[in-house]
Design an enzyme around this catalytic site. Sequence first.
Site, PDB file in Angstrom:
ATOM      1  CG  HIS A 289      -4.767  -9.294  -2.404  1.00 39.76           C
ATOM      2  ND1 HIS A 289      -3.946  -8.315  -1.892  1.00 39.76           N
ATOM      3  CD2 HIS A 289      -4.146  -9.785  -3.508  1.00 39.76           C
ATOM      4  CE1 HIS A 289      -2.881  -8.194  -2.666  1.00 39.76           C
ATOM      5  NE2 HIS A 289      -2.970  -9.074  -3.651  1.00 39.76           N
TER       6      HIS A 289
ATOM      7  CG  HIS B  48      -1.030  -6.487   1.554  1.00 38.01           C
ATOM      8  ND1 HIS B  48      -0.968  -5.190   1.133  1.00 38.01           N
ATOM      9  CD2 HIS B  48      -2.216  -6.990   1.083  1.00 38.01           C
ATOM     10  CE1 HIS B  48      -2.064  -4.886   0.448  1.00 38.01           C
ATOM     11  NE2 HIS B  48      -2.838  -5.967   0.390  1.00 38.01           N
TER      12      HIS B  48
ATOM     13  CD  GLU C 166      -5.141  -7.751   2.192  1.00 35.60           C
ATOM     14  OE1 GLU C 166      -5.284  -8.116   1.006  1.00 35.60           O
ATOM     15  OE2 GLU C 166      -5.186  -6.541   2.549  1.00 35.60           O
TER      16      GLU C 166
ATOM     17  CD  GLU D 294      -9.445  -8.358  -2.826  1.00 35.46           C
ATOM     18  OE1 GLU D 294      -9.298  -8.673  -1.632  1.00 35.46           O
ATOM     19  OE2 GLU D 294      -8.904  -7.363  -3.355  1.00 35.46           O
TER      20      GLU D 294
END
Length: 271
Positions: A76, A9, A23, A141
């Site tokens: 992430h 992102h 995030e 993650e």
Amino acid sequence: MKIFIDSGHGGSDPGAVGNGLREKDITLAISLKQRDLFQKLGHQVKLSRASDQTVSLGARTSAANAWGADVFISNHINAGGGEGEEVWCSIYGGKGREYATRVENNLSNIFKSRGVKTKRGRNGDYFHVIKASHMPAILNEFGFIDSIKDAGKLKDYSVLERCAEAVVYGVLNLPLDYVTEKEEEKKQEETIVNTITSKPQFKKYLRYRRPYMTGIEVKIMQSRLNELGFKPGIIDGVFGSKTLNAIKAFQKSKRILVDGIVGPQTWSYLF
């Protein structure tokens, strides 16, 4: 290795948001720490972004492919009501699966383990960064941002550092307590150096290999090369490619066998 790190992102895309966290901020912090660690260990690194900027998925994989990266690491934070870490890799397995397995094992010491995962999409892998990358790729993650337990950990910068270390040492297949070991080796090295009153006698053979040789002898050798004007790179006790080149240059200057191996003859010329 040439390592491409993708900070998930960024810019106009905050990614998942929860518990006062975004995030994009967390992935950038972890990615920058990973970059520093990889570079310290003698590897080349490029980032998809080094600041809060918008970068498309296509631009991320295209940059890695154009550079010829050896591995693609995408960072992430999860969301959606769960808890724990997970690492994604290609449905086709291979080197990416090996990286993912080691990284996930390391991360399980920080978060609840959700395992190594794969997902099939149309014409191959589901995730773009795994499907479009021309090299082994993993997608990490680091917990769930909407989990109070996980978010509490993600607010602690020391935990983010551990997350970075878990990935770096997993990819490089180094022990997770590598940092602790290096601190202990530094103390041992200082003891050795302080007690040497005559020409040191080293017997250990040192050579370039994968995984890299590490230890006090490597660091002392690097220090000596640096003193003599040969540049082994960062003096960190890791026998990487720069140290190998420095040893070969030293051996050539002494007109001895240029094989990059530090054995009795090379040790005797060093000291």
